[in-house]
Design a protein around this motif. Structure first.
Motif, PDB file in Angstrom:
ATOM      1  N   GLU A 192      37.118  31.697   9.718  1.00 31.82           N
ATOM      2  CA  GLU A 192      36.053  32.358   8.953  1.00 31.82           C
ATOM      3  C   GLU A 192      34.723  32.365   9.709  1.00 31.82           C
ATOM      4  OE1 GLU A 192      36.481  33.887   5.963  1.00 31.82           O
ATOM      5  OE2 GLU A 192      38.616  33.433   6.154  1.00 31.82           O
ATOM      6  N   CYS A 193      34.330  31.213  10.277  1.00 33.70           N
ATOM      7  CA  CYS A 193      33.005  31.130  10.910  1.00 33.70           C
ATOM      8  C   CYS A 193      33.048  30.747  12.390  1.00 33.70           C
ATOM      9  CB  CYS A 193      32.127  30.138  10.150  1.00 33.70           C
ATOM     10  SG  CYS A 193      32.604  28.403  10.345  1.00 33.70           S
ATOM     11  N   GLY A 194      34.228  30.335  12.880  1.00 36.50           N
ATOM     12  CA  GLY A 194      34.353  30.009  14.296  1.00 36.50           C
ATOM     13  C   GLY A 194      33.972  28.591  14.672  1.00 36.50           C
ATOM     14  N   THR A 195      33.617  27.762  13.690  1.00 41.43           N
ATOM     15  CA  THR A 195      33.269  26.373  13.985  1.00 41.43           C
ATOM     16  C   THR A 195      34.504  25.625  14.474  1.00 41.43           C
ATOM     17  OG1 THR A 195      31.491  26.348  12.362  1.00 41.43           O
ATOM     18  CG2 THR A 195      32.419  24.204  12.976  1.00 41.43           C
ATOM     19  N   ALA A 196      34.350  24.902  15.569  1.00 43.49           N
ATOM     20  CA  ALA A 196      35.444  24.099  16.134  1.00 43.49           C
ATOM     21  C   ALA A 196      35.113  22.623  15.946  1.00 43.49           C
ATOM     22  CB  ALA A 196      35.619  24.422  17.611  1.00 43.49           C
ATOM     23  N   THR A 197      36.074  21.881  15.381  1.00 43.62           N
ATOM     24  CA  THR A 197      35.862  20.469  15.089  1.00 43.62           C
ATOM     25  C   THR A 197      37.045  19.654  15.595  1.00 43.62           C
ATOM     26  OG1 THR A 197      34.688  21.113  13.065  1.00 43.62           O
ATOM     27  CG2 THR A 197      35.368  18.817  13.241  1.00 43.62           C
TER      28      THR A 197
END
Length: 73
Positions: A14-19
């Motif tokens: 959805e937002c491209g955040t990588a964790t």
């Protein structure tokens, strides 16, 4: 036998955040909430868990060549 990787980077579609997350070795993770946009991720069709769908490393059972839990959602 090669070692099992327990860390995987989940990327939110959805937002491209990588964790970077540590995968459980005793259970499948069928849901994951993005820390940035709070989207709740579920496995894609044919995948057993969120790590197999959105992670850089497949879950430990798949790495070992066995099936993962009961097929997820």
């Amino acid at each position: 036998m090669s070692s099992i990787e327990l860390e995987s980077v989940i990327t939110c579609p959805e937002c491209g955040t990588a964790t970077r997350e540590t995968m459980p070795t005793n259970a499948c993770q069928w849901f994951y909430e993005c820390s940035a946009c709070h989207a709740v991720l579920k496995p894609l069709p044919g995948d057993c868990c969120v790590y197999c769908s959105y992670g850089t490393v497949k879950c430990p059972p798949i790495q070992q060549g066995s099936s993962c839990c009961s097929g997820g959602v």
